[in-house]
Write a protein that holds these residues in place. Sequence first.
Motif, mmCIF file in Angstrom:
data_model
loop_
_atom_site.group_PDB
_atom_site.id
_atom_site.type_symbol
_atom_site.label_atom_id
_atom_site.label_comp_id
_atom_site.label_asym_id
_atom_site.label_seq_id
_atom_site.Cartn_x
_atom_site.Cartn_y
_atom_site.Cartn_z
ATOM 1 N N TYR A 47 1.537 55.796 -32.359
ATOM 2 C CA TYR A 47 2.364 54.971 -31.486
ATOM 3 C C TYR A 47 3.550 55.810 -31.054
ATOM 4 C CZ TYR A 47 5.527 54.861 -35.408
ATOM 5 O OH TYR A 47 6.377 55.257 -36.398
ATOM 6 N N VAL A 48 4.399 55.246 -30.212
ATOM 7 C CA VAL A 48 5.661 55.897 -29.878
ATOM 8 C C VAL A 48 6.740 54.832 -29.797
ATOM 9 C CG1 VAL A 48 5.196 55.827 -27.377
ATOM 10 C CG2 VAL A 48 6.872 57.451 -28.289
ATOM 11 N N ASP A 49 7.849 55.103 -30.457
ATOM 12 C CA ASP A 49 9.029 54.252 -30.318
ATOM 13 C C ASP A 49 9.558 54.455 -28.902
ATOM 14 O OD1 ASP A 49 11.930 53.540 -30.387
ATOM 15 O OD2 ASP A 49 11.560 53.224 -32.522
ATOM 16 N N ALA A 50 9.870 53.368 -28.212
ATOM 17 C CA ALA A 50 10.334 53.458 -26.824
ATOM 18 C C ALA A 50 11.538 54.390 -26.694
ATOM 19 C CB ALA A 50 10.675 52.073 -26.290
ATOM 20 N N ARG A 51 12.372 54.442 -27.706
ATOM 21 C CA ARG A 51 13.558 55.298 -27.652
ATOM 22 C C ARG A 51 13.193 56.769 -27.742
ATOM 23 N NH1 ARG A 51 16.311 52.135 -32.517
ATOM 24 N NH2 ARG A 51 14.117 52.374 -33.167
ATOM 25 N N ASP A 52 12.143 57.096 -28.511
ATOM 26 C CA ASP A 52 11.675 58.480 -28.579
ATOM 27 C C ASP A 52 10.968 58.876 -27.285
ATOM 28 O OD1 ASP A 52 12.650 58.657 -31.175
ATOM 29 O OD2 ASP A 52 10.750 57.999 -32.056
ATOM 30 N N LEU A 53 10.231 57.937 -26.709
ATOM 31 C CA LEU A 53 9.598 58.169 -25.408
ATOM 32 C C LEU A 53 10.655 58.447 -24.353
ATOM 33 C CD1 LEU A 53 7.218 58.102 -23.404
ATOM 34 C CD2 LEU A 53 7.408 55.591 -23.390
ATOM 35 N N ALA A 54 11.723 57.662 -24.353
ATOM 36 C CA ALA A 54 12.800 57.842 -23.380
ATOM 37 C C ALA A 54 13.476 59.191 -23.558
ATOM 38 C CB ALA A 54 13.818 56.716 -23.524
ATOM 39 N N ALA A 55 13.789 59.547 -24.798
ATOM 40 C CA ALA A 55 14.488 60.806 -25.054
ATOM 41 C C ALA A 55 13.652 61.996 -24.612
ATOM 42 C CB ALA A 55 14.831 60.924 -26.539
ATOM 43 N N TRP A 56 12.360 61.986 -24.943
ATOM 44 C CA TRP A 56 11.521 63.118 -24.548
ATOM 45 C C TRP A 56 11.356 63.183 -23.033
ATOM 46 C CZ3 TRP A 56 6.955 63.639 -21.845
ATOM 47 C CH2 TRP A 56 6.466 64.950 -21.774
ATOM 48 N N THR A 57 11.209 62.034 -22.399
ATOM 49 C CA THR A 57 11.057 61.997 -20.947
ATOM 50 C C THR A 57 12.266 62.620 -20.256
ATOM 51 O OG1 THR A 57 9.648 60.031 -21.037
ATOM 52 C CG2 THR A 57 10.763 60.468 -18.966
ATOM 53 N N LEU A 58 13.459 62.286 -20.704
ATOM 54 C CA LEU A 58 14.664 62.861 -20.104
ATOM 55 C C LEU A 58 14.752 64.355 -20.375
ATOM 56 C CD1 LEU A 58 17.318 60.090 -20.892
ATOM 57 C CD2 LEU A 58 15.967 60.406 -18.806
ATOM 58 N N ASP A 59 14.422 64.763 -21.595
ATOM 59 C CA ASP A 59 14.459 66.191 -21.926
ATOM 60 C C ASP A 59 13.446 66.976 -21.103
ATOM 61 O OD1 ASP A 59 16.407 65.742 -23.827
ATOM 62 O OD2 ASP A 59 15.015 65.726 -25.520
ATOM 63 N N ALA A 60 12.225 66.444 -21.009
ATOM 64 C CA ALA A 60 11.165 67.150 -20.300
ATOM 65 C C ALA A 60 11.464 67.254 -18.815
ATOM 66 C CB ALA A 60 9.826 66.442 -20.525
ATOM 67 N N GLY A 61 11.983 66.181 -18.230
ATOM 68 C CA GLY A 61 12.353 66.225 -16.826
ATOM 69 C C GLY A 61 13.468 67.215 -16.577
ATOM 70 N N SER A 62 14.446 67.260 -17.479
ATOM 71 C CA SER A 62 15.563 68.195 -17.334
ATOM 72 C C SER A 62 15.081 69.639 -17.413
ATOM 73 C CB SER A 62 16.606 67.940 -18.416
ATOM 74 O OG SER A 62 17.155 66.645 -18.306
ATOM 75 N N ALA A 63 14.037 69.858 -18.224
ATOM 76 C CA ALA A 63 13.504 71.205 -18.389
ATOM 77 C C ALA A 63 12.542 71.598 -17.272
ATOM 78 C CB ALA A 63 12.803 71.313 -19.743
ATOM 79 N N GLY A 64 12.264 70.666 -16.354
ATOM 80 C CA GLY A 64 11.374 70.970 -15.240
ATOM 81 C C GLY A 64 9.901 70.974 -15.597
ATOM 82 N N LEU A 65 9.525 70.291 -16.670
ATOM 83 C CA LEU A 65 8.116 70.256 -17.059
ATOM 84 C C LEU A 65 7.320 69.374 -16.109
ATOM 85 C CD1 LEU A 65 8.359 69.933 -20.954
ATOM 86 C CD2 LEU A 65 8.307 71.994 -19.535
ATOM 87 N N GLY A 66 6.052 69.653 -15.997
ATOM 88 C CA GLY A 66 5.170 68.866 -15.150
ATOM 89 C C GLY A 66 3.793 68.761 -15.757
ATOM 90 N N GLY A 67 2.974 67.898 -15.181
ATOM 91 C CA GLY A 67 1.626 67.688 -15.685
ATOM 92 C C GLY A 67 1.573 66.579 -16.704
ATOM 93 N N GLY A 68 0.374 66.384 -17.281
ATOM 94 C CA GLY A 68 0.155 65.284 -18.209
ATOM 95 C C GLY A 68 0.442 65.649 -19.651
ATOM 96 N N TYR A 69 1.035 64.706 -20.382
ATOM 97 C CA TYR A 69 1.326 64.864 -21.806
ATOM 98 C C TYR A 69 0.983 63.571 -22.527
ATOM 99 C CZ TYR A 69 4.132 69.044 -20.731
ATOM 100 O OH TYR A 69 4.559 70.292 -20.307
#
Length: 333
Positions: A191-213
Amino acid sequence: MRRLLVLGGPAFVGRAVVEAALSRGWAVTTYNWDTPAAYRPGTGTLEQITGDRTRSEDLEALRGRSFDQVVDTWQGPSSAVRASARLLADSVRSYCYVSSLTVYRYPAPPPLTESAPLLATGANAAPGYPERKAASEREVVAAFGERGLLARAGLVVGPWEYVGRLPWWLLRMSEHADVIAPGPAGRQVQYVDARDLAAWTLDAGSAGLGGGYNVVCPPGHATMGRLLEACRAVTGGSATLRWVAEDRLLGRSVRPWTELPLWIPRSPGEADVYDVDVTRVLGAGARFRPLEETVADTWAWLGRSPRHRETLQPRPWLAREDEESVLRAEGAC
């Protein structure tokens, strides 16, 4: 100050994204059809725009605006994602679409990786939630290419979970002495805690990552037994878990997932949302808080206000009288 646009409702994942960004001091703009929401304050700034993104004239409110990132939690028809992605393609650096593990074509061999085939989309595709998510992914990629980030979340839990899967177990154990526990206790749960999903999403977007995870906790992080024991403990420890083997439950017509939330029987040789490879997202910095923290925080949220329990969606969960009937038949009470 980083500028974030959040498209989607403020009820659960969208709320977690907004609050995480505000806590980082970002400038956050939300756009959804609902009334302005109250968020936990942070050091960032908040602008709330109300509009119907399925109406082109409403979406024009975003034309000419520039953002560093977009996070889109939409689960409706993909035409709305197409419209927003095309409108923002030249004024946004990163577009993250919060997708789902259901976009894969099942059955698939375990473990489920990002290279597994996706569902077909188009005029002849089924109009369900998985197909809408898969079609929306394709719209993001068409508009943003490698700047499109696809966060394929599995089971999402945590405070503000209006679907009510984890809350159902917590409330059941707080109200009844004997509770069915679908065996085996060692069944892996991802599962994923919504707060961990949010944190990773912001980090990944800031880092310029793309594609599926694939965004769920790693294998070994949780089992059905640990999850239910955590629910029992946090609600006072007075409930008794009555373990019933999954084949026995199926034989008594208890429906997995829809009647007993979180329960998914294992199908040998086939992957499901609890047989997921997360090598890629872990390599991209994802972090997952302890199971017990998620359970305790969800219980605290449920008890904070009667209104929180009222937000839970009505679902055809297993009725108490049916649960008691199964337990009597199994000699478990």
